[in-house]
Design an enzyme around this catalytic site. Structure first.
Site, PDB file in Angstrom:
ATOM      1  N   LYS A  39      -0.713  -0.725   9.968  1.00 17.29           N
ATOM      2  CA  LYS A  39      -0.254  -1.749  10.900  1.00 17.29           C
ATOM      3  C   LYS A  39       0.106  -1.142  12.249  1.00 17.29           C
ATOM      4  O   LYS A  39      -0.141  -1.736  13.290  1.00 17.29           O
ATOM      5  CB  LYS A  39       0.961  -2.463  10.296  1.00 17.29           C
TER       6      LYS A  39
ATOM      7  N   LYS B 284     -15.393   8.740   6.036  1.00 16.21           N
ATOM      8  CA  LYS B 284     -15.446  10.036   6.717  1.00 16.21           C
ATOM      9  C   LYS B 284     -14.024  10.456   7.051  1.00 16.21           C
ATOM     10  O   LYS B 284     -13.121   9.632   7.104  1.00 16.21           O
ATOM     11  CB  LYS B 284     -16.222   9.903   8.038  1.00 16.21           C
TER      12      LYS B 284
ATOM     13  N   ARG C 260     -20.935   1.892   5.988  1.00 16.29           N
ATOM     14  CA  ARG C 260     -21.073   3.359   6.075  1.00 16.29           C
ATOM     15  C   ARG C 260     -20.203   4.032   5.022  1.00 16.29           C
ATOM     16  O   ARG C 260     -19.291   3.412   4.484  1.00 16.29           O
ATOM     17  CB  ARG C 260     -20.664   3.843   7.478  1.00 16.29           C
TER      18      ARG C 260
ATOM     19  N   HIS D 225      -8.435 -11.383  11.950  1.00 17.74           N
ATOM     20  CA  HIS D 225      -7.673 -12.542  12.406  1.00 17.74           C
ATOM     21  C   HIS D 225      -6.249 -12.065  12.648  1.00 17.74           C
ATOM     22  O   HIS D 225      -5.778 -11.163  11.950  1.00 17.74           O
ATOM     23  CB  HIS D 225      -7.680 -13.649  11.343  1.00 17.74           C
TER      24      HIS D 225
ATOM     25  N   GLY E 242       0.828  -1.202   0.000  1.00 21.58           N
ATOM     26  CA  GLY E 242       0.000   0.000   0.000  1.00 21.58           C
ATOM     27  C   GLY E 242       0.861   1.249   0.000  1.00 21.58           C
ATOM     28  O   GLY E 242       1.999   1.226  -0.455  1.00 21.58           O
TER      29      GLY E 242
ATOM     30  N   TYR F 294       2.204 -10.495   1.776  1.00 24.94           N
ATOM     31  CA  TYR F 294       2.396  -9.816   0.493  1.00 24.94           C
ATOM     32  C   TYR F 294       2.698 -10.872  -0.582  1.00 24.94           C
ATOM     33  O   TYR F 294       3.416 -11.839  -0.335  1.00 24.94           O
ATOM     34  CB  TYR F 294       3.579  -8.853   0.563  1.00 24.94           C
TER      35      TYR F 294
ATOM     36  N   GLU G 279      -8.908  -1.825   0.370  1.00 25.64           N
ATOM     37  CA  GLU G 279      -8.024  -2.270   1.453  1.00 25.64           C
ATOM     38  C   GLU G 279      -8.802  -3.139   2.416  1.00 25.64           C
ATOM     39  O   GLU G 279      -9.801  -2.701   2.984  1.00 25.64           O
ATOM     40  CB  GLU G 279      -7.483  -1.063   2.215  1.00 25.64           C
TER      41      GLU G 279
END
Ligand code: ADP
Ligand code: MG
Length: 147
Positions: free
Chosen positions: A20, A106, A103, A83, A14, A90, A78
């Site tokens: 993370k 925001k 939703r 878990h 990313g 990767y 994403e």
């Protein structure tokens, strides 16, 4: 209308936004997967099921947003798998089914507010996915036929 939506693809790096570090890593799909999203799947937070390679199927939450790398002209997808994994994955194939919408996206006043919102999303996903019509997707051939 396009839900449930099934897709799979390689997990790529990313933008290093440090998900993370927040305790909420998000596995990114490549542009090729994002480009196939139906037009009626808008930005926002979704929930569903996910499995890495031939592993077990776990609950997930997914954020679909505008990808800053492509000057916000492309969406990004994403997935946070609910878990705890021992290692990063990767380069492995992530298989997901998006089941429902939680939703819109925001912006938050603080990191704490953002983390609280994501944790709410995770709790909502956990509950919703216990509905029989959602549980049955966990057993879908899409996951069991992965070799
Ligand atoms: P990046 O910016 O590269 O996406 P992140 O901080 O969001 O970095 O971490 C994502 C990576 O963490 C995933 O690509 C995956 O390899 C690993 N990972 C470990 N546990 C999980 C999890 N539960 N859900 C999603 N990704 C995870
Ligand atoms: Mg990420």
């Amino acid at each position: 209308k396009s839900l449930p939506y099934f897709c799979r693809g390689e997990v790529v790096r990313g933008f290093g936004r440090g998900s993370k570090e927040l305790g909420i890593p998000t596995a990114n799909f490549p542009v090729s997967v994002v480009d196939h999203l139906p037009a009626d799947i808008g930005t926002g937070i979704y929930y569903g099921w996910a499995c890495v390679g031939t592993g077990d199927v776990f609950k997930m939450v997914m954020s679909i947003g505008w990808n800053p790398y492509y000057k916000n002209t492309k969406k990004s997808m994403e997935t946070h798998v609910i878990h705890t994994f021992n290692e990063d994955f990767y380069g492995e194939i992530l298989n997901v089914v998006m089941v429902g919408y939680i939703r819109p996206e925001k912006s938050y006043d603080s990191l704490e507010a953002l983390i609280a919102a994501i944790n709410n999303d995770i709790e909502e996903a956990k509950l919703k996915l216990e509905l029989p019509e959602h549980l049955k997707l966990k057993e879908d051939n899409f996951f069991t036929s992965v070799t």
